[in-house]
Design a protein around this motif. Structure first.
Motif, PDB file in Angstrom:
ATOM      1  N   TYR A  81       1.327  -1.119 -10.429  1.00  0.00           N
ATOM      2  CA  TYR A  81       0.543  -0.374  -9.446  1.00  0.00           C
ATOM      3  C   TYR A  81      -0.505   0.450 -10.170  1.00  0.00           C
ATOM      4  CZ  TYR A  81       4.267   2.811 -10.757  1.00  0.00           C
ATOM      5  OH  TYR A  81       5.169   3.547 -11.481  1.00  0.00           O
ATOM      6  N   GLU A  82      -1.433   0.961  -9.415  1.00  0.00           N
ATOM      7  CA  GLU A  82      -2.604   1.654  -9.952  1.00  0.00           C
ATOM      8  C   GLU A  82      -2.344   3.146 -10.054  1.00  0.00           C
ATOM      9  OE1 GLU A  82      -5.237   2.823 -11.688  1.00  0.00           O
ATOM     10  OE2 GLU A  82      -5.991   0.817 -11.298  1.00  0.00           O
TER      11      GLU A  82
ATOM     12  N   THR B 197      -3.077   4.048  -2.588  1.00  0.00           N
ATOM     13  CA  THR B 197      -3.336   3.002  -3.575  1.00  0.00           C
ATOM     14  C   THR B 197      -2.488   1.769  -3.275  1.00  0.00           C
ATOM     15  OG1 THR B 197      -1.658   3.859  -5.092  1.00  0.00           O
ATOM     16  CG2 THR B 197      -3.903   4.679  -5.394  1.00  0.00           C
ATOM     17  N   TYR B 198      -2.705   0.735  -4.061  1.00  0.00           N
ATOM     18  CA  TYR B 198      -1.978  -0.526  -3.911  1.00  0.00           C
ATOM     19  C   TYR B 198      -1.115  -0.784  -5.127  1.00  0.00           C
ATOM     20  CZ  TYR B 198      -5.022  -1.520   0.012  1.00  0.00           C
ATOM     21  OH  TYR B 198      -5.675  -1.455   1.211  1.00  0.00           O
TER      22      TYR B 198
ATOM     23  N   ARG C 173       0.883  -1.159   0.000  1.00  0.00           N
ATOM     24  CA  ARG C 173       0.000   0.000   0.000  1.00  0.00           C
ATOM     25  C   ARG C 173       0.923   1.211   0.000  1.00  0.00           C
ATOM     26  NH1 ARG C 173      -4.555   1.287   4.583  1.00  0.00           N
ATOM     27  NH2 ARG C 173      -5.454   3.103   3.544  1.00  0.00           N
TER      28      ARG C 173
ATOM     29  N   GLN D 114      -7.109  10.541  -7.421  1.00  0.00           N
ATOM     30  CA  GLN D 114      -7.096  11.026  -6.042  1.00  0.00           C
ATOM     31  C   GLN D 114      -6.347  12.346  -5.915  1.00  0.00           C
ATOM     32  OE1 GLN D 114      -5.758   7.930  -3.335  1.00  0.00           O
ATOM     33  NE2 GLN D 114      -7.165   6.446  -4.242  1.00  0.00           N
TER      34      GLN D 114
ATOM     35  N   GLU E 117      -5.803   5.486 -10.537  1.00  0.00           N
ATOM     36  CA  GLU E 117      -6.497   5.842  -9.288  1.00  0.00           C
ATOM     37  C   GLU E 117      -5.687   6.872  -8.510  1.00  0.00           C
ATOM     38  OE1 GLU E 117      -9.252   6.319  -6.415  1.00  0.00           O
ATOM     39  OE2 GLU E 117      -9.493   5.438  -8.403  1.00  0.00           O
ATOM     40  N   MET E 118      -4.378   6.716  -8.503  1.00  0.00           N
ATOM     41  CA  MET E 118      -3.519   7.686  -7.831  1.00  0.00           C
ATOM     42  C   MET E 118      -3.741   9.079  -8.423  1.00  0.00           C
ATOM     43  SD  MET E 118       0.659   7.885  -7.766  1.00  0.00           S
ATOM     44  CE  MET E 118       0.873   6.254  -7.109  1.00  0.00           C
TER      45      MET E 118
END
Length: 178
Positions: free
Chosen positions: A130-131, A109-110, A92, A138, A134-135
């Motif tokens: 990794y994502e 994020t993960y 994470r 955000q 989404e990062m």
């Protein structure tokens, strides 16, 4: 099997712990000390090309600190394949983004660090996943998904038009937007 090839779970556990500690230190030399001089580093999410060689990774690491000045990593789970000398660290990551983005916004994020090969006790082949979408959402750099999934969301960022690099498909080959 050569004696210098780490293939046991204890080595992989120690390495994963040292790996996350090095990244959380924000000390480039600590990260580089874990890498074989001939490392093959694949993180084409953040970087444009596969990186070859420890000294070439230096620029990458320095750019990470610049882009995410307070990034921190917490292990969620370590998965090992000692018989193959491989491991995956599910992590994470949390922090703030580049200074040009809203400094009050943070990401959480993960991702995975994938250790594909070791040589002489050092990481010699690495893959990151990794994502980043989404990062970036955000951090306010990408708009909300508004119910779009997969490629439909990414295409919506381009105004719904495929790029020149991606061939257009006939209507019968397209997947519906969800």
């Amino acid at each position: 099997m050569k004696p210098s090839d780490p293939t046991d779970g204890d080595f992989l556990r120690r390495f994963a712990t040292e790996w996350l500690a090095a990244w959380n230190s924000h000390d480039t030399e600590q990260v580089l000390a874990l890498l074989h001089p001939d490392i093959v580093w694949e993180d084409t999410v953040f970087w444009t090309d596969v990186i070859h060689g420890r000294e070439s990774v230096r620029n990458y690491v320095e750019r990470i600190w610049k882009a995410m000045p307070d990034v921190g990593f917490d292990e969620v789970q370590l998965f090992t394949a000692p018989e193959d000398g491989r491991a995956v660290v599910l992590f994470r990551q949390q922090g703030s983004g580049p200074p040009q983005l809203d400094p009050a916004r943070r990401f959480d994020t993960y991702g995975c660090d994938i250790f594909l090969e070791f040589t002489d006790g050092l990481l010699s082949r690495y893959l990151a996943q990794y994502e980043i979408n989404e990062m970036m959402r955000q951090l306010g750099a990408l708009p909300p998904r508004n119910g779009k999934i997969g490629g439909a969301y990414l295409l919506s960022l381009l105004g719904g038009k495929p790029s020149a690099a991606a061939p257009a498909h006939s209507a019968s080959q397209r997947q519906p937007e969800a």
